[in-house]
Motif scaffolding. Structure first.
Motif, PDB file in Angstrom:
ATOM      1  N   ARG A 172       0.843  -1.183   0.083  1.00  0.00           N
ATOM      2  CA  ARG A 172       0.015   0.149  -0.245  1.00  0.00           C
ATOM      3  C   ARG A 172       0.983   1.503   0.093  1.00  0.00           C
ATOM      4  N   ARG A 182       2.053   6.269   3.699  1.00  0.00           N
ATOM      5  CA  ARG A 182       1.286   7.715   4.254  1.00  0.00           C
ATOM      6  C   ARG A 182       2.083   8.411   5.327  1.00  0.00           C
ATOM      7  N   ASP A 203       6.277   2.445  -1.470  1.00  0.00           N
ATOM      8  CA  ASP A 203       4.926   1.409  -0.932  1.00  0.00           C
ATOM      9  C   ASP A 203       5.368   0.719   0.606  1.00  0.00           C
ATOM     10  N   ASP A 262      -1.461  -8.089   6.775  1.00  0.00           N
ATOM     11  CA  ASP A 262      -2.023  -6.607   7.245  1.00  0.00           C
ATOM     12  C   ASP A 262      -0.914  -5.982   7.925  1.00  0.00           C
TER      13      ASP A 262
END
Length: 161
Positions: A9, A12, A65, A71
């Motif tokens: 992902r 951030r 990423d 997870d």
């Protein structure tokens, strides 16, 4: 060895603490400096920020990423998918996540993408990082240039695996 495929992902802002902690794990040379803890933390953060800025200037448009396993963040990867080459700019995993096939899986996926695009996949490895070098050798990367502290390696789209 890999019980579940790693996911990716985008990085951030909230990932900064994880990324600095990961950076600390990969920089034994800096972590070994005889500095008070606060000064060492400041030094590591400055080096991390300088590296980030260098990658952004040197590889505009690259993807950065977080690597997830079940997870949970276990590493980070930066990849440039250019028009004439793919570059695995940086790949690092937490020490506890190394040797589990995560890096192999991600690099094989990049090799597949590069082969599909008909482009070479390039990366570099520190000479002292013999474990990563062995992985790159197993995956068919070949040394192309000694860069001093690093070795430039390339995987041509016509090569295995």
């Amino acid at each position: 060895m890999l019980s579940q495929r790693p996911g990716l992902r985008p990085v951030r802002e909230a990932d900064r603490a994880f990324l600095i902690s990961l950076y600390r794990e990969t920089r034994d040379d800096l972590a070994a400096l005889a500095l008070p803890p606060a000064a060492l933390t400041q030094m590591l953060e400055m080096q991390f920020d300088a590296q980030t800025q260098s990658y952004e200037r040197g590889f505009p448009g690259h993807h950065w990423d977080i690597i997830l396993h079940r997870d949970t963040p276990v590493g980070q990867i930066r990849v440039l998918r250019g028009t004439d080459e793919f570059v695995a700019i940086d790949l690092s995993l937490l020490a506890a996540s190394r040797g589990r096939g995560i890096g192999s899986h991600l690099l094989r996926n990049l090799q597949h993408e590069a082969r599909t695009a008909g482009l070479p996949l390039k990366l570099s490895v520190e000479h002292r990082n013999t474990r990563a070098r062995a992985l790159y050798d197993r995956l068919g990367f070949v040394a192309v240039k000694d860069l001093g502290a690093h070795l430039a390696m390339c995987w041509p789209p016509t090569a295995g695996p």
